[in-house]
Design an enzyme around this catalytic site. Structure first.
Site, PDB file in Angstrom:
ATOM      1  CG  ASP A   1     -14.741  22.638  -2.937  1.00  0.00           C
ATOM      2  OD1 ASP A   1     -15.485  22.589  -1.917  1.00  0.00           O
ATOM      3  OD2 ASP A   1     -14.440  21.751  -3.721  1.00  0.00           O
TER       4      ASP A   1
ATOM      5  CE  LYS B   1     -16.976  16.322  -4.491  1.00  0.00           C
ATOM      6  NZ  LYS B   1     -15.791  16.446  -5.398  1.00  0.00           N
TER       7      LYS B   1
HETATM    8  C1  LIG Z   1     -21.238  19.923  -2.664  1.00  0.00           C
HETATM    9  C2  LIG Z   1     -20.742  19.663  -3.711  1.00  0.00           C
HETATM   10  N1  LIG Z   1     -21.724  19.507  -4.800  1.00  0.00           N
HETATM   11  C3  LIG Z   1     -20.994  19.217  -6.167  1.00  0.00           C
HETATM   12  C4  LIG Z   1     -19.804  19.075  -6.173  1.00  0.00           C
HETATM   13  C5  LIG Z   1     -19.320  18.628  -7.594  1.00  0.00           C
HETATM   14  O1  LIG Z   1     -18.529  17.716  -7.933  1.00  0.00           O
HETATM   15  P1  LIG Z   1     -17.704  17.542  -8.980  1.00  0.00           P
HETATM   16  O2  LIG Z   1     -16.465  18.722  -9.223  1.00  0.00           O
HETATM   17  O3  LIG Z   1     -17.312  16.055  -9.282  1.00  0.00           O
HETATM   18  O4  LIG Z   1     -18.185  18.164 -10.368  1.00  0.00           O
HETATM   19  C6  LIG Z   1     -18.894  19.511  -5.176  1.00  0.00           C
HETATM   20  C7  LIG Z   1     -17.517  19.420  -5.495  1.00  0.00           C
HETATM   21  O5  LIG Z   1     -16.718  19.625  -4.733  1.00  0.00           O
HETATM   22  C8  LIG Z   1     -19.377  19.562  -3.833  1.00  0.00           C
HETATM   23  O6  LIG Z   1     -18.360  20.013  -2.898  1.00  0.00           O
END
Ligand SMILES: Cc1ncc(COP(=O)(O)O)c(C=O)c1O
Length: 402
Positions: free
Chosen positions: A122, A75
């Site tokens: 989150d 992220k």
């Molecule tokens: C580890 C992880 N994977 C995937 C995502 C998904 O990303 P998006 O909200 O851009 O779809 C997040 C989002 O916080 C994440 O923390």
């Protein structure tokens, strides 16, 4: 046992005006920015050759983001680049001048001073924003939704950010951060989702995520794969998925890979949009309870949705066991394959690929997607064990079994 639900993409196309956000040039600018951090290194691409053989596909490659900047998730790529673009804009300079060296210099402190970066999270996005703000001597304020774990809270607090856990769900935390930023001098919201009128910063965040896709495409070439045939990518609001889909659609305009979007079934807003099929965005409300904390988002990124409705091939709504299964598979690989420590939001792609290939309930889906011995499949493990207790509950103790 709940099954994976799926919908292919039969939505009418839009004018596709957001695809260019993920142009090769834009992603190169982000990648150049990340490379100047002393903490930067290319994260591994795990080649799960034995597993691919076993399930009947030609190759399975998993990008392991648990190594990203020591933060255990991809992220930070988005928030950090958006901060650089924002500062460059305020200073009326080009982002290529915003090197790590300059941003941490006394000269920069004199030229710019500091801004306060607000966000809702989150966990992973807020940690990335807090980390980058800390490294670049900026301020960060982070709001977390109810149910956020202490480990995730502590990881953000230790980056010198002001952080709270609210009695609100994720989408309401976003609204809170936005209103506080408006009331703060030099306050700006760095949010990893777009809405009508808030598009510039999220598009920079998506470009920042592009560093990961760019690395993966180069690593695939090093593995003798010119072009992946299928890409599985997970989605919360869909910024990440649209970043990946946008980048690879621009890279292979005439012959793009098939894109399969994996969501948590408790928050499957993109899947719901695909089922409706009109091209209109759909929203999922409520507590959005899932172990896939990073995917627990019920409102799509408007830019991301536009890219996905034009370029994604299939949308999956995945129960929690799919991701738990993916975590265990990656943690306990077939002999000869490397191990990947993959968290709840990271492992759903791999869990889905394995399930689709081995479970007769999904025969029609695998045939429709053309998954077979000629397929070269790319997945993204977007986080490691960001919640170590939960990780062990699942991987060691077998929680969330099918
Ligand atoms: C580890 C992880 N994977 C995937 C995502 C998904 O990303 P998006 O909200 O851009 O779809 C997040 C989002 O916080 C994440 O923390």
């Amino acid at each position: 046992m709940e099954l994976i639900k799926w919908s292919d993409n039969h939505m009418p196309r839009s004018d596709d005006r957001w695809l260019n956000v993920m142009s090769k040039e834009n992603v190169e600018a982000a990648s150049d920015f990340h490379k100047c951090f002393p903490q930067y290194s290319v994260t591994p691409l795990a080649n799960l050759k034995e597993l691919a053989d076993e399930i009947g596909i030609g190759g399975l490659y998993v990008k392991d983001e648990s190594y990203r900047f020591g933060l255990n998730a991809f992220k930070v790529l988005g928030g950090s680049f958006a901060m650089a673009k924002y500062i460059a804009g305020e200073m009326k300079r080009d982002v290529s001048e915003m090197t790590y060296e300059y941003l941490t210099s006394l000269e920069f402190e004199k030229d710019f001073g500091y801004a306060t970066f607000f966000t809702a999270t989150d966990g992973n996005h807020g940690r990335g924003v807090a980390w980058a703000a800390n490294k670049l001597h900026q301020k960060a304020v982070v709001h977390m939704p109810k149910g956020s774990t202490k480990t995730r809270f502590d990881n953000i607090a230790k980056e010198n950010a002001k952080v709270t856990i609210e009695e609100l769900n994720y989408d309401d935390c976003v609204r809170l951060a936005a209103s506080e930023a408006r009331e703060t001098e030099h306050g700006v919201i760095i949010q990893d989702t777009a809405w009508e009128g808030y598009e510039e910063i999220p598009s920079w965040i998506m470009q920042g995520y592009g560093t990961m896709s760019r690395e993966a495409s180069e690593q695939l070439k090093e593995n003798g794969v010119d072009r992946p045939t299928h890409i599985f990518v997970q989605a919360g609001v869909g910024s990440l998925a649209a970043s990946v889909v946008g980048y690879f659609s621009n890279l292979y305009p005439d012959d793009p890979p098939k894109f399969i979007i994996c969501e948590a079934d408790a928050a499957a807003c993109l899947y719901k949009g695909a089922v409706l099929g009109t091209g209109e965005e759909q929203i999922v409300t409520g507590d959005l309870q899932t172990i896939m904390a990073g995917l627990a988002c019920g409102e799509p990124n408007t830019i991301g949705w536009d890219i996905l409705r034009n370029h994604a091939d299939c949308f999956l709504s995945c129960p929690d066991w799919v991701s738990a299964r993916g975590m265990r598979i990656l943690s306990s690989p077939v002999k000869g394959d490397p191990r990947v420590i993959s968290g709840e939001s990271g492992a759903v792609d791999t869990g889905a690929v394995y399930t689709i290939m081995t479970d007769e309930n999904y025969k029609e889906l695998r045939e429709k997607l053309g998954l077979n011995a000629d397929s070269r499949v790319l997945c993204f493990s977007t986080e490691g064990d960001t919640d170590p207790e939960r990780y062990r509950e699942i991987v060691w103790d077998g929680a969330w079994a099918r």
